[in-house]
Design an enzyme around this catalytic site. Sequence first.
Site, PDB file in Angstrom:
ATOM      1  N   HIS A  41       0.803  -1.221   0.000  1.00 14.41           N
ATOM      2  CA  HIS A  41       0.000   0.000   0.000  1.00 14.41           C
ATOM      3  C   HIS A  41       0.840   1.277   0.000  1.00 14.41           C
ATOM      4  CE1 HIS A  41       1.065   0.123   4.228  1.00 14.41           C
ATOM      5  NE2 HIS A  41       0.410   1.265   4.386  1.00 14.41           N
ATOM      6  N   GLY A  78       3.570   1.521  -2.041  1.00 12.75           N
ATOM      7  CA  GLY A  78       4.173   1.595  -3.366  1.00 12.75           C
ATOM      8  C   GLY A  78       3.317   2.406  -4.316  1.00 12.75           C
ATOM      9  N   SER A  97       2.627  -6.275 -17.995  1.00 15.46           N
ATOM     10  CA  SER A  97       2.554  -6.573 -19.426  1.00 15.46           C
ATOM     11  C   SER A  97       3.812  -7.257 -19.934  1.00 15.46           C
ATOM     12  CB  SER A  97       2.298  -5.291 -20.219  1.00 15.46           C
ATOM     13  OG  SER A  97       3.311  -4.338 -19.953  1.00 15.46           O
ATOM     14  N   LYS A  99       6.137 -13.262 -12.401  1.00 22.70           N
ATOM     15  CA  LYS A  99       4.755 -12.813 -12.543  1.00 22.70           C
ATOM     16  C   LYS A  99       3.885 -13.865 -13.224  1.00 22.70           C
ATOM     17  CE  LYS A  99       4.516  -8.852 -10.516  1.00 22.70           C
ATOM     18  NZ  LYS A  99       3.587  -8.649  -9.387  1.00 22.70           N
ATOM     19  N   ASN A 115       2.719  -0.231 -18.636  1.00 24.81           N
ATOM     20  CA  ASN A 115       3.759   0.525 -17.921  1.00 24.81           C
ATOM     21  C   ASN A 115       3.121   1.670 -17.144  1.00 24.81           C
ATOM     22  OD1 ASN A 115       6.217  -0.782 -19.268  1.00 24.81           O
ATOM     23  ND2 ASN A 115       5.013  -0.083 -21.023  1.00 24.81           N
ATOM     24  N   LEU A 116       3.431   1.746 -15.865  1.00 21.67           N
ATOM     25  CA  LEU A 116       2.780   2.716 -14.982  1.00 21.67           C
ATOM     26  C   LEU A 116       3.752   3.797 -14.508  1.00 21.67           C
ATOM     27  CD1 LEU A 116       0.830   0.115 -12.826  1.00 21.67           C
ATOM     28  CD2 LEU A 116      -0.109   1.539 -14.657  1.00 21.67           C
TER      29      LEU A 116
END
Length: 302
Positions: free
Chosen positions: A5, A7, A102, A134, A159-160
């Site tokens: 929480h 991050g 992704s 992942k 991508n964030l």
Amino acid sequence: YVAGHRGMVGSAIWRELERQGYTNLIGRSRAELDLLDRAAVNAFYAEHQPEYVFFAAAKVGGIHANDTYPADFLYDNLQIQIALIDGAYRAGVKKLLFLGSSCIYPKHAPQPIPEDALLTGPLEPTNEWYAVAKIAGIKLCQAYRKQYGCDFISAMPTNLYGPNDNYHPENSHVLPALIRRFHEAKTSGVPHVTCWGTGRALREFLYADDLAAPMLPVLALRWLPVPTSAFMLASDTRPVRYQWIPASRIPEAAWRAVVAAEDQKFFLHGGFDVEAIEKAYAHNQKSKRKRGASTISQQTAK
């Protein structure tokens, strides 16, 4: 419980939960709960008994970090996933949403990437260790769903970037790395910035808070076992009814309500256009009667 929480992704989900009025939230920092310690994780689950889990915790980093610490990225993420997913099963968690990446898809996957491209080719070598971990997390959710009936699902964001990202000069992802380089160049008066790559690559980016908003309805999705050639109708807004409908007869608008399909299970949102699907079903049945075809059944769909 929002794992991770503090991050970038976890804090965005936490803000969205608070924005929507949720108050009974559970979060633990790394100092408070070591997710590599399975005994500690099991004790946490036993004490707090969360009903829902957003799994946004992971060891993350950019190209340089993945290439420099491959064992850490693979081992740590595998251990975190085993602890949180198995612990959720043993604690009777109602629903778990595992957030992947992704990068799980092959380096040369078709564009736009279809979900069935998973495990069809080699991964991008620069972050394959993280990607393998992942993929294992996705498969672990599938395995617990298949063997134990756990309502554990996965979502793969692109991508964030956003608040609480990692701006380390060497181990960060591309956008925070660029932000830091340009910021430092501006504050120090440097006339130019050197970036990796050719400048020809295309990347997708999504702001973390824009990801968080749809994660709440995604958590509300439910899985139902159905044949891959059929669609099972379910609605949260009226008495649940089930009809077997050939996938080819589902209206496009209703079909978009399906979030993902894997292991012969469709994930459905309860708010899609029930009437449109029922009309499609009725039309299909009428067409079959005209052709003298038998009504589709679960057995024939398999």
